[in-house]
Design a protein around this motif. Structure first.
Motif, PDB file in Angstrom:
ATOM      1  N   SER A 447      -5.217 -20.401  -4.312  1.00 20.07           N
ATOM      2  CA  SER A 447      -5.067 -19.413  -5.356  1.00 20.07           C
ATOM      3  C   SER A 447      -4.475 -18.130  -4.782  1.00 20.07           C
ATOM      4  O   SER A 447      -3.791 -18.140  -3.770  1.00 20.07           O
ATOM      5  CB  SER A 447      -6.415 -19.241  -6.055  1.00 20.07           C
ATOM      6  OG  SER A 447      -6.960 -18.006  -5.882  1.00 20.07           O
ATOM      7  N   LEU A 448      -4.739 -16.995  -5.401  1.00 20.55           N
ATOM      8  CA  LEU A 448      -4.181 -15.718  -4.961  1.00 20.55           C
ATOM      9  C   LEU A 448      -5.138 -15.028  -3.992  1.00 20.55           C
ATOM     10  O   LEU A 448      -6.327 -14.908  -4.281  1.00 20.55           O
ATOM     11  CB  LEU A 448      -3.923 -14.800  -6.154  1.00 20.55           C
ATOM     12  CG  LEU A 448      -2.855 -15.240  -7.140  1.00 20.55           C
ATOM     13  CD1 LEU A 448      -2.737 -14.221  -8.275  1.00 20.55           C
ATOM     14  CD2 LEU A 448      -1.512 -15.405  -6.453  1.00 20.55           C
ATOM     15  N   GLU A 449      -4.612 -14.593  -2.877  1.00 23.90           N
ATOM     16  CA  GLU A 449      -5.382 -13.813  -1.921  1.00 23.90           C
ATOM     17  C   GLU A 449      -4.581 -12.546  -1.624  1.00 23.90           C
ATOM     18  O   GLU A 449      -3.376 -12.604  -1.394  1.00 23.90           O
ATOM     19  CB  GLU A 449      -5.650 -14.617  -0.653  1.00 23.90           C
ATOM     20  CG  GLU A 449      -6.457 -15.869  -0.923  1.00 23.90           C
ATOM     21  CD  GLU A 449      -6.803 -16.635   0.333  1.00 23.90           C
ATOM     22  OE1 GLU A 449      -6.487 -16.122   1.426  1.00 23.90           O
ATOM     23  OE2 GLU A 449      -7.388 -17.720   0.222  1.00 23.90           O
ATOM     24  N   GLN A 450      -5.278 -11.403  -1.625  1.00 22.51           N
ATOM     25  CA  GLN A 450      -4.595 -10.124  -1.543  1.00 22.51           C
ATOM     26  C   GLN A 450      -5.147  -9.276  -0.395  1.00 22.51           C
ATOM     27  O   GLN A 450      -6.289  -9.442   0.035  1.00 22.51           O
ATOM     28  CB  GLN A 450      -4.763  -9.347  -2.857  1.00 22.51           C
ATOM     29  CG  GLN A 450      -4.273 -10.095  -4.074  1.00 22.51           C
ATOM     30  CD  GLN A 450      -4.425  -9.275  -5.330  1.00 22.51           C
ATOM     31  OE1 GLN A 450      -3.678  -8.323  -5.558  1.00 22.51           O
ATOM     32  NE2 GLN A 450      -5.394  -9.625  -6.152  1.00 22.51           N
ATOM     33  N   ALA A 451      -4.290  -8.354   0.074  1.00 29.86           N
ATOM     34  CA  ALA A 451      -4.695  -7.387   1.093  1.00 29.86           C
ATOM     35  C   ALA A 451      -3.875  -6.127   0.913  1.00 29.86           C
ATOM     36  O   ALA A 451      -2.743  -6.150   0.414  1.00 29.86           O
ATOM     37  CB  ALA A 451      -4.502  -7.957   2.493  1.00 29.86           C
ATOM     38  N   TRP A 452      -4.480  -5.011   1.338  1.00 29.19           N
ATOM     39  CA  TRP A 452      -3.805  -3.704   1.256  1.00 29.19           C
ATOM     40  C   TRP A 452      -3.860  -3.046   2.633  1.00 29.19           C
ATOM     41  O   TRP A 452      -4.926  -2.994   3.262  1.00 29.19           O
ATOM     42  CB  TRP A 452      -4.506  -2.814   0.233  1.00 29.19           C
ATOM     43  CG  TRP A 452      -4.470  -3.370  -1.157  1.00 29.19           C
ATOM     44  CD1 TRP A 452      -3.571  -3.083  -2.131  1.00 29.19           C
ATOM     45  CD2 TRP A 452      -5.394  -4.300  -1.730  1.00 29.19           C
ATOM     46  NE1 TRP A 452      -3.855  -3.780  -3.286  1.00 29.19           N
ATOM     47  CE2 TRP A 452      -4.982  -4.545  -3.060  1.00 29.19           C
ATOM     48  CE3 TRP A 452      -6.524  -4.979  -1.250  1.00 29.19           C
ATOM     49  CZ2 TRP A 452      -5.648  -5.416  -3.910  1.00 29.19           C
ATOM     50  CZ3 TRP A 452      -7.186  -5.849  -2.087  1.00 29.19           C
ATOM     51  CH2 TRP A 452      -6.754  -6.051  -3.407  1.00 29.19           C
ATOM     52  N   PHE A 453      -2.736  -2.573   3.079  1.00 35.38           N
ATOM     53  CA  PHE A 453      -2.632  -1.962   4.420  1.00 35.38           C
ATOM     54  C   PHE A 453      -2.059  -0.550   4.314  1.00 35.38           C
ATOM     55  O   PHE A 453      -1.065  -0.328   3.608  1.00 35.38           O
ATOM     56  CB  PHE A 453      -1.732  -2.776   5.347  1.00 35.38           C
ATOM     57  CG  PHE A 453      -2.211  -4.186   5.554  1.00 35.38           C
ATOM     58  CD1 PHE A 453      -3.282  -4.441   6.390  1.00 35.38           C
ATOM     59  CD2 PHE A 453      -1.578  -5.256   4.929  1.00 35.38           C
ATOM     60  CE1 PHE A 453      -3.733  -5.747   6.587  1.00 35.38           C
ATOM     61  CE2 PHE A 453      -2.010  -6.546   5.116  1.00 35.38           C
ATOM     62  CZ  PHE A 453      -3.094  -6.804   5.953  1.00 35.38           C
ATOM     63  N   LEU A 454      -2.680   0.382   5.033  1.00 37.58           N
ATOM     64  CA  LEU A 454      -2.137   1.732   5.187  1.00 37.58           C
ATOM     65  C   LEU A 454      -2.011   1.978   6.698  1.00 37.58           C
ATOM     66  O   LEU A 454      -2.995   1.875   7.429  1.00 37.58           O
ATOM     67  CB  LEU A 454      -3.063   2.781   4.566  1.00 37.58           C
ATOM     68  CG  LEU A 454      -2.600   4.248   4.716  1.00 37.58           C
ATOM     69  CD1 LEU A 454      -1.285   4.470   3.970  1.00 37.58           C
ATOM     70  CD2 LEU A 454      -3.681   5.197   4.196  1.00 37.58           C
ATOM     71  N   GLN A 455      -0.808   2.306   7.142  1.00 33.43           N
ATOM     72  CA  GLN A 455      -0.553   2.422   8.575  1.00 33.43           C
ATOM     73  C   GLN A 455       0.203   3.708   8.894  1.00 33.43           C
ATOM     74  O   GLN A 455       1.114   4.109   8.155  1.00 33.43           O
ATOM     75  CB  GLN A 455       0.262   1.223   9.060  1.00 33.43           C
ATOM     76  CG  GLN A 455       0.629   1.273  10.541  1.00 33.43           C
ATOM     77  CD  GLN A 455       1.317   0.000  10.981  1.00 33.43           C
ATOM     78  OE1 GLN A 455       0.701  -0.960  11.388  1.00 33.43           O
ATOM     79  NE2 GLN A 455       2.644   0.009  10.883  1.00 33.43           N
ATOM     80  N   VAL A 456      -0.171   4.323  10.010  1.00 30.49           N
ATOM     81  CA  VAL A 456       0.522   5.510  10.530  1.00 30.49           C
ATOM     82  C   VAL A 456       1.159   5.135  11.866  1.00 30.49           C
ATOM     83  O   VAL A 456       0.513   4.534  12.723  1.00 30.49           O
ATOM     84  CB  VAL A 456      -0.460   6.690  10.724  1.00 30.49           C
ATOM     85  CG1 VAL A 456       0.265   7.895  11.337  1.00 30.49           C
ATOM     86  CG2 VAL A 456      -1.091   7.066   9.398  1.00 30.49           C
ATOM     87  N   THR A 457       2.427   5.487  12.020  1.00 33.58           N
ATOM     88  CA  THR A 457       3.165   5.193  13.245  1.00 33.58           C
ATOM     89  C   THR A 457       3.581   6.509  13.901  1.00 33.58           C
ATOM     90  O   THR A 457       4.124   7.392  13.241  1.00 33.58           O
ATOM     91  CB  THR A 457       4.416   4.357  12.961  1.00 33.58           C
ATOM     92  OG1 THR A 457       4.038   3.131  12.337  1.00 33.58           O
ATOM     93  CG2 THR A 457       5.184   4.054  14.239  1.00 33.58           C
ATOM     94  N   ALA A 458       3.301   6.618  15.199  1.00 39.75           N
ATOM     95  CA  ALA A 458       3.735   7.768  15.999  1.00 39.75           C
ATOM     96  C   ALA A 458       4.667   7.272  17.100  1.00 39.75           C
ATOM     97  O   ALA A 458       4.305   6.354  17.838  1.00 39.75           O
ATOM     98  CB  ALA A 458       2.538   8.487  16.610  1.00 39.75           C
ATOM     99  N   MET A 459       5.868   7.845  17.174  1.00 42.43           N
ATOM    100  CA  MET A 459       6.891   7.409  18.129  1.00 42.43           C
ATOM    101  C   MET A 459       7.219   8.523  19.114  1.00 42.43           C
ATOM    102  O   MET A 459       7.225   9.696  18.736  1.00 42.43           O
ATOM    103  CB  MET A 459       8.158   7.005  17.376  1.00 42.43           C
ATOM    104  CG  MET A 459       7.960   5.834  16.416  1.00 42.43           C
ATOM    105  SD  MET A 459       9.213   5.758  15.101  1.00 42.43           S
ATOM    106  CE  MET A 459       8.481   6.874  13.879  1.00 42.43           C
ATOM    107  N   PHE A 460       7.477   8.132  20.354  1.00 39.24           N
ATOM    108  CA  PHE A 460       7.890   9.121  21.348  1.00 39.24           C
ATOM    109  C   PHE A 460       8.913   8.527  22.294  1.00 39.24           C
ATOM    110  O   PHE A 460       9.129   7.316  22.316  1.00 39.24           O
ATOM    111  CB  PHE A 460       6.671   9.629  22.136  1.00 39.24           C
ATOM    112  CG  PHE A 460       5.980   8.571  22.936  1.00 39.24           C
ATOM    113  CD1 PHE A 460       6.384   8.284  24.238  1.00 39.24           C
ATOM    114  CD2 PHE A 460       4.944   7.826  22.383  1.00 39.24           C
ATOM    115  CE1 PHE A 460       5.746   7.304  24.977  1.00 39.24           C
ATOM    116  CE2 PHE A 460       4.290   6.849  23.120  1.00 39.24           C
ATOM    117  CZ  PHE A 460       4.694   6.583  24.419  1.00 39.24           C
TER     118      PHE A 460
END
Length: 460
Positions: A447-460
């Motif tokens: 069936s339907l399986e869901q996920a929510w992601f919030l991500q912060v990326t720091a580059m140097f």
């Protein structure tokens, strides 16, 4: 009278001599004055005008600094930041560079999925590069935030430092470059990108069939700015692993930059193939035939051996509008076959595993300020499809999965990015799933399986 006249004559002679001496001195002084005037005139001609005085003094300072630099050029070095921190010798023939990025986020999962809600480190990469005499390049990439048991992070270990890339390459000839070490094999299009270049927070499930990194030798080159080729031979047992048999993995890809790579590096067609043979005395391609979402496996480990054959095609296109707004498309299709000749009794009752997959995505980037092109909002959609079937056997049912990902993000500047993804996986309900089953469906996924992601990326 005579005596007086004699004295008078002596006085006149003395006065005449004195007068002559005085005149000569005056002439000498006048001559010296003229010489000094000439010298002063010459110096005045050498002096700049008042308006050019700043430029004149700047030139003197530059000449002084250049002379000082030339005196110390044998030991002089420079350091700074150019998309990474660098140290470079005066001639520019030796350079060491440190760059990297860290991705930290939180995942919220529907009750059907195997994972719990959790904060996570996606990756924290440290890239070490050494450029020697402009023709040699060595690279070491470390992941110092390895996965900690969550499948959406890759299930690669517990808090260990992972070596991703480790190789040396010769780049002196554009058409023929040689690399030896551990790096990504030339096969899948999406798998060849780093995490900073993907549309979504995580790769699509298609990447699970791409084999990834391996130890070996790669030969590549660029021909006339339009054709880029890459081919190699590898151990075939995965990243940093020794070969467990006498067979090797071979792979090759061809990218056609139909508008020229220098002007349009993101516009190309892609085609690639791979072949990997494993004998039945080793563990085989365990897990390589599994389907994985971003957060859980959908199949148990499957024993395969002998040949794994793959074909991959794709395309990528990016166009820019006024004020540098950009629109990006990409698509990829893959077909894989796993032989199971040595599994079970002979003749083989299990047949072969065959997998077909595809992905497609679009992203629009809106530049907020024309004078700050690195600051932008971006929106996107990504779709993927995988179908794994058992040909010629009855011990395993097929499995199909569709994923849909909505993408919203903000590039704060060239060093920081914030991104949100909503992932929906549409899974059929055919396969035994064992320990990786969904929480409220026992041993079945579906069936339907869901996920929510919030991500912060720091580059140097």
């Amino acid at each position: 009278m005579k005596k007086t006249s004699f004295i008078f004559c002596l006085c006149c002679l003395f006065m005449a001599i004195q007068a002559q001496t005085m005149e000569e001195r005056i002439q000498q002084l006048e001559k010296r004055v003229m010489q000094q005037k000439e010298q002063i005139h010459q110096l005045e001609n050498q002096l700049p005008n008042t308006e050019d005085y700043k430029q004149y003094t700047d030139n003197i300072v530059k000449e002084y600094l250049q002379e000082s630099f030339l005196e110390d050029e044998r030991i002089a070095i420079t350091a700074g930041y150019e998309k990474g921190f660098f140290i470079r010798n005066a001639e520019g023939t030796i350079e060491f560079k440190l760059s990297g990025y860290s991705q930290i986020g939180v995942g919220i999962f529907e009750n059907n999925s195997v994972d719990n809600n959790s904060f996570f480190f996606n990756t924290t990469y440290l890239n070490f590069d050494a450029y020697i005499f402009k023709d040699w390049h060595a690279r070491l990439i470390l992941n110092v935030a390895q996965a900690d048991g969550y499948y959406f992070q890759g299930d690669t270990g517990f808090d260990n430092i992972e070596i991703r890339d480790c190789y040396i390459e010769y780049t002196g000839i554009k058409e023929f470059q040689v690399r030896i070490g551990n790096s990504h094999i030339p096969f899948s299009m999406e798998g060849g990108w780093g995490n900073l270049d993907t549309l979504a927070v995580f790769h699509t499930p298609l990447i699970g069939w791409s084999h990834g990194r391996d130890m070996g030798v790669t030969i590549s080159g660029m021909i006339d700015d339009y054709v880029c080729y890459s081919t190699g031979i590898f151990n075939g047992d995965g990243s940093l692993n020794l070969d467990n048999d006498d067979a090797f993995l071979t792979a090759a890809k061809l990218n056609i930059f139909y508008q020229g790579k220098q002007q349009h590096p993101n516009n190309y067609f892609h085609i690639a193939a791979m072949a990997n043979r494993r004998d039945n005395t080793t563990r085989g391609h365990i897990d390589q035939a599994c389907i994985k979402t971003s957060w859980c496996r959908l199949l148990r480990s499957i024993q395969t051996d002998d040949w794994k054959l793959g074909l991959d095609i794709g395309a990528r296109y990016e166009t820019k509008f006024q004020e540098q707004h950009a629109l990006r498309f990409e698509a990829e299709g893959m077909a894989i076959r796993w032989d199971r000749c040595g599994v079970g009794a002979e003749p083989d009752p299990h047949g072969n595993l065959v997998g077909y997959g595809a992905m497609a995505g679009v992203q629009y980037k809106y530049i907020l300020h024309p004078d700050q092109p690195k600051q932008a909002l971006f929106f996107g959609l990504q779709w993927s499809y995988l179908d794994l079937d058992n040909h010629g056997g009855a011990n395993m049912s097929g499995q199909t999965i569709y994923t849909y990902t909505g993408i919203v993000g903000y590039d704060v500047n060239e060093h920081f990015r914030i991104e949100f993804n909503w992932v929906i996986a549409d899974i059929d309900d055919k396969v035994y799933n064992g320990q990786y089953g969904a929480k409220n469906k026992g041993d079945k996924s579906g069936s339907l399986e869901q996920a929510w992601f919030l991500q912060v990326t720091a580059m140097f």
